[in-house]
Design a protein around this motif. Structure first.
Motif, PDB file in Angstrom:
ATOM      1  N   GLN A   1       0.838  -1.185   0.000  1.00 32.31           N
ATOM      2  CA  GLN A   1       0.000   0.000   0.000  1.00 32.31           C
ATOM      3  C   GLN A   1       0.878   1.241   0.000  1.00 32.31           C
ATOM      4  N   MET A   2       0.555   2.197  -0.868  1.00 28.48           N
ATOM      5  CA  MET A   2       1.336   3.414  -0.981  1.00 28.48           C
ATOM      6  C   MET A   2       0.897   4.407   0.080  1.00 28.48           C
ATOM      7  N   HIS A   3       1.890   5.011   0.731  1.00 25.42           N
ATOM      8  CA  HIS A   3       1.580   5.897   1.847  1.00 25.42           C
ATOM      9  C   HIS A   3       2.636   6.974   1.960  1.00 25.42           C
ATOM     10  N   LEU A   4       2.197   8.198   2.301  1.00 27.39           N
ATOM     11  CA  LEU A   4       3.088   9.306   2.609  1.00 27.39           C
ATOM     12  C   LEU A   4       2.830   9.769   4.026  1.00 27.39           C
ATOM     13  N   GLU A   5       3.878  10.079   4.743  1.00 27.77           N
ATOM     14  CA  GLU A   5       3.707  10.562   6.106  1.00 27.77           C
ATOM     15  C   GLU A   5       4.671  11.702   6.374  1.00 27.77           C
TER      16      GLU A   5
ATOM     17  N   LEU B   1      13.003  24.803  10.979  1.00 33.18           N
ATOM     18  CA  LEU B   1      12.436  23.469  11.134  1.00 33.18           C
ATOM     19  C   LEU B   1      12.752  22.677   9.876  1.00 33.18           C
ATOM     20  N   SER B   2      12.829  21.361  10.041  1.00 34.08           N
ATOM     21  CA  SER B   2      13.024  20.476   8.901  1.00 34.08           C
ATOM     22  C   SER B   2      11.871  19.489   8.877  1.00 34.08           C
ATOM     23  N   LEU B   3      11.090  19.536   7.813  1.00 31.98           N
ATOM     24  CA  LEU B   3       9.967  18.613   7.647  1.00 31.98           C
ATOM     25  C   LEU B   3      10.389  17.444   6.768  1.00 31.98           C
ATOM     26  N   SER B   4       9.876  16.289   7.085  1.00 34.18           N
ATOM     27  CA  SER B   4      10.152  15.098   6.293  1.00 34.18           C
ATOM     28  C   SER B   4       8.860  14.543   5.718  1.00 34.18           C
ATOM     29  N   CYS B   5       8.931  14.104   4.491  1.00 35.41           N
ATOM     30  CA  CYS B   5       7.827  13.417   3.817  1.00 35.41           C
ATOM     31  C   CYS B   5       8.351  12.025   3.469  1.00 35.41           C
ATOM     32  N   ALA B   6       7.958  11.047   4.250  1.00 31.98           N
ATOM     33  CA  ALA B   6       8.472   9.685   4.086  1.00 31.98           C
ATOM     34  C   ALA B   6       7.465   8.820   3.347  1.00 31.98           C
ATOM     35  N   ALA B   7       7.960   8.068   2.400  1.00 29.34           N
ATOM     36  CA  ALA B   7       7.098   7.203   1.601  1.00 29.34           C
ATOM     37  C   ALA B   7       7.258   5.749   2.006  1.00 29.34           C
ATOM     38  N   SER B   8       6.177   5.013   1.878  1.00 22.19           N
ATOM     39  CA  SER B   8       6.225   3.569   2.069  1.00 22.19           C
ATOM     40  C   SER B   8       5.381   2.916   0.983  1.00 22.19           C
ATOM     41  N   GLY B   9       5.801   1.745   0.578  1.00 20.31           N
ATOM     42  CA  GLY B   9       5.073   1.023  -0.452  1.00 20.31           C
ATOM     43  C   GLY B   9       5.478   1.348  -1.870  1.00 20.31           C
ATOM     44  N   PHE B  10       6.388   2.287  -2.037  1.00 16.98           N
ATOM     45  CA  PHE B  10       6.886   2.646  -3.357  1.00 16.98           C
ATOM     46  C   PHE B  10       8.170   3.457  -3.187  1.00 16.98           C
ATOM     47  N   THR B  11       8.873   3.652  -4.313  1.00 13.69           N
ATOM     48  CA  THR B  11      10.127   4.411  -4.285  1.00 13.69           C
ATOM     49  C   THR B  11       9.847   5.856  -4.628  1.00 13.69           C
ATOM     50  N   LEU B  12       9.994   6.726  -3.640  1.00 10.80           N
ATOM     51  CA  LEU B  12       9.613   8.127  -3.809  1.00 10.80           C
ATOM     52  C   LEU B  12      10.472   8.838  -4.851  1.00 10.80           C
TER      53      LEU B  12
ATOM     54  N   ILE C   1       0.962  17.393 -17.777  1.00 13.72           N
ATOM     55  CA  ILE C   1       0.587  18.583 -18.545  1.00 13.72           C
ATOM     56  C   ILE C   1       1.192  19.821 -17.905  1.00 13.72           C
ATOM     57  N   ARG C   2       1.105  19.923 -16.592  1.00 13.49           N
ATOM     58  CA  ARG C   2       1.628  21.093 -15.895  1.00 13.49           C
ATOM     59  C   ARG C   2       2.741  20.757 -14.923  1.00 13.49           C
ATOM     60  N   LYS C   3       2.995  19.467 -14.707  1.00 14.49           N
ATOM     61  CA  LYS C   3       4.050  18.983 -13.817  1.00 14.49           C
ATOM     62  C   LYS C   3       3.987  19.686 -12.470  1.00 14.49           C
ATOM     63  N   CYS C   4       5.061  20.335 -12.034  1.00 18.66           N
ATOM     64  CA  CYS C   4       5.044  20.925 -10.704  1.00 18.66           C
ATOM     65  C   CYS C   4       3.988  22.009 -10.531  1.00 18.66           C
ATOM     66  N   SER C   5       3.485  22.530 -11.636  1.00 21.99           N
ATOM     67  CA  SER C   5       2.435  23.545 -11.553  1.00 21.99           C
ATOM     68  C   SER C   5       1.034  22.936 -11.499  1.00 21.99           C
ATOM     69  N   ALA C   6       0.972  21.635 -11.458  1.00 19.64           N
ATOM     70  CA  ALA C   6      -0.325  20.952 -11.429  1.00 19.64           C
ATOM     71  C   ALA C   6      -1.122  21.368 -10.207  1.00 19.64           C
ATOM     72  N   GLY C   7      -2.431  21.438 -10.401  1.00 18.84           N
ATOM     73  CA  GLY C   7      -3.301  21.776  -9.290  1.00 18.84           C
ATOM     74  C   GLY C   7      -3.423  20.623  -8.317  1.00 18.84           C
ATOM     75  N   PRO C   8      -3.961  20.879  -7.139  1.00 19.48           N
ATOM     76  CA  PRO C   8      -4.044  19.851  -6.096  1.00 19.48           C
ATOM     77  C   PRO C   8      -4.698  18.544  -6.554  1.00 19.48           C
ATOM     78  N   SER C   9      -5.698  18.620  -7.427  1.00 19.48           N
ATOM     79  CA  SER C   9      -6.399  17.402  -7.838  1.00 19.48           C
ATOM     80  C   SER C   9      -5.558  16.504  -8.737  1.00 19.48           C
ATOM     81  N   GLU C  10      -4.472  17.038  -9.273  1.00 21.68           N
ATOM     82  CA  GLU C  10      -3.624  16.249 -10.169  1.00 21.68           C
ATOM     83  C   GLU C  10      -2.530  15.486  -9.438  1.00 21.68           C
ATOM     84  N   TRP C  11      -2.356  15.767  -8.178  1.00 21.72           N
ATOM     85  CA  TRP C  11      -1.360  15.038  -7.402  1.00 21.72           C
ATOM     86  C   TRP C  11      -1.974  13.727  -6.931  1.00 21.72           C
ATOM     87  N   ASP C  12      -1.187  12.676  -6.972  1.00 27.05           N
ATOM     88  CA  ASP C  12      -1.750  11.332  -6.837  1.00 27.05           C
ATOM     89  C   ASP C  12      -1.881  10.820  -5.404  1.00 27.05           C
ATOM     90  N   LEU C  13      -1.041  11.295  -4.531  1.00 26.71           N
ATOM     91  CA  LEU C  13      -1.049  10.765  -3.175  1.00 26.71           C
ATOM     92  C   LEU C  13      -0.662  11.878  -2.214  1.00 26.71           C
TER      93      LEU C  13
END
Length: 130
Positions: A1-5, A18-29, A107-119
């Protein structure tokens, strides 16, 4: 299962870091683009930083340019957002998002709107206050 935390949020004084981390599990980020978004109380969610999936190019929005840095930590399968010189205006819930699974993201890559991001992660609160 793909997950971001996300992790690393908290209370920090103005001018601090501050340093924030976005850790992935279930796939290679590293195979996907990652963006950091934030949503302050009473405001719309905004993207603040992005790192591409192919050439790892980074982009930043004006409010954080020169203060925030997005980078990959492949050993930890994560993306880091280093935030320096924080101010009260940076108080928000910070979320990371992964993109590049669906063709529509390209289509817009990093400029993609929130609905285009997958996880999405669940978010972490950053509170800048004295």
């Amino acid at each position: 299962q793909m997950h971001l935390e996300e992790s690393g949020g908290g209370l920090v004084q103005p001018g601090g870091s501050l340093s924030l981390s976005c850790a992935a599990s279930g796939f290679t980020l590293n195979m996907y683009a990652v963006a950091w978004f934030r949503q302050a109380p009473g405001k719309e969610r905004e993207q603040i930083a992005c790192i591409q999936n192919v050439d790892h190019t980074t982009t930043y929005e004006e409010p954080v340019k020169g203060r925030f840095t997005i980078s990959r930590d492949n050993a930890k399968n994560s993306v880091i957002l280093q935030m320096n010189n924080l101010g009260p205006e940076d108080t928000a819930v910070y979320s990371c998002a992964m993109g590049g699974v669906r063709a529509s993201w390209y289509i817009r890559k990093c400029s993609a709107g929130p609905s285009e991001w997958d996880l999405w992660g669940q978010g972490t609160l950053v509170n800048v206050s004295s």
